[in-house]
Design a protein around this motif. Structure first.
Motif, PDB file in Angstrom:
ATOM      1  N   MET A 170       0.849  -1.192   0.000  1.00 50.00           N
ATOM      2  CA  MET A 170       0.000   0.000   0.000  1.00 50.00           C
ATOM      3  C   MET A 170       0.887   1.246   0.000  1.00 50.00           C
ATOM      4  SD  MET A 170      -3.389  -0.973   0.343  1.00 50.00           S
ATOM      5  CE  MET A 170      -4.145   0.539   0.721  1.00 50.00           C
ATOM      6  N   PRO A 171       1.126   1.810  -1.176  1.00 51.62           N
ATOM      7  CA  PRO A 171       1.990   2.984  -1.228  1.00 51.62           C
ATOM      8  C   PRO A 171       1.331   4.209  -0.602  1.00 51.62           C
ATOM      9  CG  PRO A 171       1.137   2.436  -3.427  1.00 51.62           C
ATOM     10  CD  PRO A 171       0.639   1.389  -2.484  1.00 51.62           C
ATOM     11  N   ASN A 172       0.042   4.420  -0.823  1.00 49.15           N
ATOM     12  CA  ASN A 172      -0.640   5.612  -0.312  1.00 49.15           C
ATOM     13  C   ASN A 172      -1.607   5.237   0.791  1.00 49.15           C
ATOM     14  OD1 ASN A 172       0.605   7.113  -2.249  1.00 49.15           O
ATOM     15  ND2 ASN A 172      -1.065   6.955  -3.702  1.00 49.15           N
ATOM     16  N   PRO A 173      -1.765   6.139   1.761  1.00 49.14           N
ATOM     17  CA  PRO A 173      -2.823   5.886   2.740  1.00 49.14           C
ATOM     18  C   PRO A 173      -4.170   5.959   2.015  1.00 49.14           C
ATOM     19  CG  PRO A 173      -1.896   8.068   3.051  1.00 49.14           C
ATOM     20  CD  PRO A 173      -1.078   7.387   1.997  1.00 49.14           C
ATOM     21  N   LYS A 174      -5.128   5.317   2.602  1.00 52.82           N
ATOM     22  CA  LYS A 174      -6.469   5.270   2.035  1.00 52.82           C
ATOM     23  C   LYS A 174      -7.072   6.673   2.013  1.00 52.82           C
ATOM     24  CE  LYS A 174      -9.340   3.120   4.716  1.00 52.82           C
ATOM     25  NZ  LYS A 174     -10.189   2.213   5.444  1.00 52.82           N
ATOM     26  N   PRO A 175      -7.663   7.080   0.862  1.00 59.55           N
ATOM     27  CA  PRO A 175      -8.321   8.392   0.844  1.00 59.55           C
ATOM     28  C   PRO A 175      -9.506   8.430   1.808  1.00 59.55           C
ATOM     29  CG  PRO A 175      -8.308   7.363  -1.346  1.00 59.55           C
ATOM     30  CD  PRO A 175      -7.747   6.379  -0.389  1.00 59.55           C
ATOM     31  N   SER A 176      -9.880   9.622   2.232  1.00 62.79           N
ATOM     32  CA  SER A 176     -10.926   9.768   3.249  1.00 62.79           C
ATOM     33  C   SER A 176     -12.282   9.240   2.801  1.00 62.79           C
ATOM     34  CB  SER A 176     -11.059  11.231   3.648  1.00 62.79           C
ATOM     35  OG  SER A 176     -11.421  11.983   2.503  1.00 62.79           O
ATOM     36  N   TYR A 177     -12.539   9.241   1.483  1.00 65.67           N
ATOM     37  CA  TYR A 177     -13.855   8.787   1.022  1.00 65.67           C
ATOM     38  C   TYR A 177     -14.007   7.268   1.046  1.00 65.67           C
ATOM     39  CZ  TYR A 177     -11.513   8.104  -3.522  1.00 65.67           C
ATOM     40  OH  TYR A 177     -10.657   7.710  -4.515  1.00 65.67           O
TER      41      TYR A 177
END
Length: 128
Positions: free
Chosen positions: A1-8
């Protein structure tokens, strides 16, 4: 998982369910009717045509699709997330990525789609 999960992204979708979702989109494209891209998806939700909405989690900027889950919840339309707009685009028959897709007519994917929606509702704790 390169990016944290977006808020949506309000719930986690297992990889296996993402693959099943992409397959549902592919089948619906071939035997039913889908809408591709956020503007078309919004129209299909507002017109009450969308049966199932799929949203990519790697959309940049995230604001483009951030309100889709809220809109779907308001209209009681099931939705889920897939990790790649490129894969969603491919499943939709596009040469480019798709931020979101709505299934209008599932065609031969109906039973499969219902099964995927049932699993998603279980993850979300929603009574389907």
């Amino acid at each position: 998982m390169p990016n944290p999960k977006p808020s949506y992204v309000t719930f986690d979708v297992p990889e296996e369910l993402m693959r099943a979702t992409l397959e549902v989109v592919r089948l619906a494209r071939e035997t039913g009717k889908i809408r591709k891209g956020v503007n078309e998806v919004i129209k299909s939700i507002e017109r009450g045509q969308a049966k199932f909405v799929v949203i990519a989690t790697d959309v940049d900027p995230p604001e483009i699709v951030a309100f889709l889950p809220i809109l779907c919840d308001e209209r009681k339309i099931p939705y889920t997330f897939v990790s790649s707009k490129r894969e969603l685009g491919e499943a939709s028959g596009l040469q480019v990525g798709a931020s979101s897709v709505s299934i209008i007519e599932p065609g031969d994917a109906k039973d499969f789609m219902d099964e995927v929606i049932k699993k998603i509702n279980e993850i979300r704790g929603v009574k389907g």
